[in-house]
Design an enzyme around this catalytic site. Structure first.
Site, PDB file in Angstrom:
ATOM      1  N   PHE A 138       0.855  -1.189   0.000  1.00  0.00           N
ATOM      2  CA  PHE A 138       0.000   0.000   0.000  1.00  0.00           C
ATOM      3  C   PHE A 138       0.888   1.235   0.000  1.00  0.00           C
ATOM      4  CE2 PHE A 138      -2.274   3.502   1.980  1.00  0.00           C
ATOM      5  CZ  PHE A 138      -3.458   3.502   1.255  1.00  0.00           C
ATOM      6  N   ASP A 152       9.317   3.130   1.426  1.00  0.00           N
ATOM      7  CA  ASP A 152       8.148   3.848   1.936  1.00  0.00           C
ATOM      8  C   ASP A 152       8.145   3.729   3.461  1.00  0.00           C
ATOM      9  OD1 ASP A 152       5.622   4.585   2.840  1.00  0.00           O
ATOM     10  OD2 ASP A 152       4.582   3.781   1.095  1.00  0.00           O
ATOM     11  N   LYS A 181       2.955  10.975   8.215  1.00  0.00           N
ATOM     12  CA  LYS A 181       2.343  10.512   9.462  1.00  0.00           C
ATOM     13  C   LYS A 181       3.059  11.052  10.701  1.00  0.00           C
ATOM     14  CE  LYS A 181      -0.006   6.338   7.766  1.00  0.00           C
ATOM     15  NZ  LYS A 181      -1.378   6.645   8.228  1.00  0.00           N
TER      16      LYS A 181
END
Length: 404
Positions: A134, A218, A247
Site C-alpha cells: 500500500f 516507503d 504521518k
C-alpha cells in the site's frame, strides 16, 4: 438530528460510517461528545507520535502561527531549512541528501514515483512494487499499490508498474537493467503488519545497485521512531536511494517528505515538481518540534522497549483468539485465529479502547511513542475484555455440539 445524521448527509461515503465523535484529546486518551474516555492505541493511524495536545506540539503551532504561517516556495524560511537538515541527519543521508516537502504520505510517494521516472527515462520503463503493498490512494500511488480490488474501480492505472511476490527469489528474477526503481514498505502495514522476509532489504539493496535501479523505501508508517529506529531501513544497515515519510513526523499536522540519498537528489530540476503548501513554515515548524521532542525524550528507544513489552504481554493473554504478534517497535499486528478483527475493534470501542483492523484476522496497534506502564496495563485489561466479548459471541453462535 444526530452527528451521525450530519456525517451521513454532508461527508462523502468513501470512509463509511464514523465510529464515534471525538471532541478532545490529552496524551494517550480521547473523549467523545458524550464525555466517555477512550485509550487511543491507534494514534490517528501512527500519526500522533506524541499523543494528543502535547505541549511541544501546541507551543510550536502557537509560536509559528503568530509570526509566519505560509509563503510560497519562491522563498525559504528558517523552519523549512531546519527541518530538512534534521531529517537528513536522522536518516543519515550525508551532505548529498536532499528533501522535498509535501502535505501527506501520498504526495511524498507521488514525488518518489516521478523521481523513479526521471531516473529511468525512456530506456528504463519498468517499476517494481510488491504484491499487497500500500503506497496511497491518488492515481499515481494507487498504481504502486499491489491490491487489485482497490485499483479496479479506477482502471486503467498509470502504466509501467509490475507487482512481484515478496520473496528474494522473485525479486532476483524480476530485476534487470530495464528496471528504474523498486518501491517497498519495510513492514506492510495495511496488509496486516507483515514483516519482510529475513534479509530482504539487504538483498534488495544489492540487486538494485547491481542493475542500476533506485531503491525507494516507503517509511510513511514505519518512520519517525515507530519501529525502534528512526527509520525502519536502519534495522537492516543499508542505505536506500530515497525514502518517503509522513504521518508521525508531523505528530498530527499534515506534512510529508521525500528524502533522497546520493545522486538521486540531483534528479529533480526546476519545474519538474512542486506543491503550493509543501514545506510551509507552519508545517515544518511543528514537524521540527515533534522530531526534537522524540529525540529529547528518548522515544525511539521507548518504542523499541514498549513494543517488546506489549508483544510479550499480548501473547500471554488468556485468549483463544490470539495466535501471535508481528511487527517491530510500536507497529504491532496481533494475529487472530478467526476472521473476527472487526468485531474485536467494535468490542474494544465499547470498552473504551481505540484500535484498528487492517484485515479480517489482524488487529493493528500503533499507539503514541510516549506510552508507558500505566497505558500498557490499561490496554491489556481493555483488550482482554474485548477479546472475551468476541469469544463469548463465537461460543453462542457455534453449533450446540461445538459449544457443549
Amino acid at each position: 438530528m444526530s452527528w451521525q445524521d450530519d456525517a451521513g448527509r454532508d461527508l462523502v461515503r468513501s470512509f463509511g460510517d464514523r465510529m464515534a465523535m471525538f471532541v478532545r484529546g490529552e496524551g494517550a486518551y480521547v473523549w467523545d461528545a458524550d464525555g466517555k474516555r477512550y485509550l487511543d492505541f491507534l494514534a490517528g493511524i501512527a500519526v500522533n507520535s506524541l499523543g494528543h495536545a502535547h505541549p511541544a506540539f501546541v507551543e510550536a503551532i502557537t509560536r509559528q502561527a503568530s509570526t509566519l504561517s505560509h509563503v510560497s516556495n519562491y522563498f525559504a524560511t528558517p523552519p523549512q531549512l531546519e527541518l530538512a537538515s534534521r531529517l537528513k541527519r536522522l536518516a543519515g543521508t550525508g551532505p548529498d541528501g536532499r528533501v522535498y516537502f509535501g502535505n501527506s504520505g501520498a504526495e511524498a510517494n507521488e514525488a518518489a514515483f516521478k523521481l523513479a521516472r526521471l531516473h529511468g527515462g525512456p530506456g528504463r520503463p519498468r517499476i517494481l512494487s510488491l504484491k499487497d503493498a500500500f503506497h496511497g490512494r491518488t492515481m499515481g500511488t494507487l498504481a504502486l499499490t499491489g491490491k487489485p480490488w482497490m485499483q479496479e474501480p479506477f482502471l486503467p492505472m498509470v502504466g509501467g508498474v509490475e507487482f512481484i511476490d515478496t520473496t528474494i527469489e522473485a525479486l532476483d528474477a524480476a530485476l534487470d537493467d530495464g528496471v528504474a526503481a523498486l518501491f517497498l514498505e519495510p513492514i506492510k502495514g495495511e496488509a496486516g503488519v507483515i514483516d519482510l522476509p529475513e534479509g530482504y532489504l539487504r538483498a534488495a539493496r544489492e540487486l538494485t545497485e547491481r542493475h542500476g535501479a533506485l531503491l525507494i523505501v516507503d517509511e510513511i508508517q514505519t518512520g519517525a521512531g515507530r519501529t525502534g529506529e528512526w527509520f525502519a531501513f536502519q534495522h537492516a544497515g543499508i542505505t536506500p536511494d530515497a525514502i518517503t515519510v509522513a504521518k508521525g513526523i508531523g505528530g498530527g499536522f499534515p506534512i510529508g517528505a521525500l528524502i533522497t540519498f546520493g545522486a538521486a537528489g540531483d534528479l529533480f530540476y526546476p519545474g519538474t515538481h512542486g506543491s503550493t503548501f509543501g514545506g510551509n513554515p507552519l508545517g515544518t515548524a511543528v514537524a521540527g518540534a515533534v522530531l526534537a521532542e522524540i529525540e529529547r525524550g528518548g522515544l525511539v528507544d521507548n518504542a523499541a522497549e514498549r513494543g517488546t513489552q506489549l508483544r510479550e504481554a499480548i501473547v500471554r493473554l488468556d485468549s483463544t483468539l490470539v495466535s501471535g504478534c508481528r511487527g517491530q517497535g510500536l507497529l504491532i499486528g496481533v494475529a487472530l485465529r478467526h476472521p473476527v478483527a472487526k468485531a474485536v475493534v467494535a468490542a474494544a470501542l465499547e470498552h473504551g479502547l481505540v484500535i484498528n483492523a487492517p484485515n479480517d484476522d489482524t488487529i493493528r496497534l500503533v499507539p503514541a511513542l510516549t506510552i508507558g506502564d500505566v497505558e500498557i496495563d490499561e490496554f491489556l485489561q481493555l483488550f482482554a475484555a474485548a477479546l472475551h466479548t468476541v469469544e463469548d459471541a463465537l461460543v453462542l453462535d457455534a453449533p450446540s455440539e461445538v459449544s457443549a
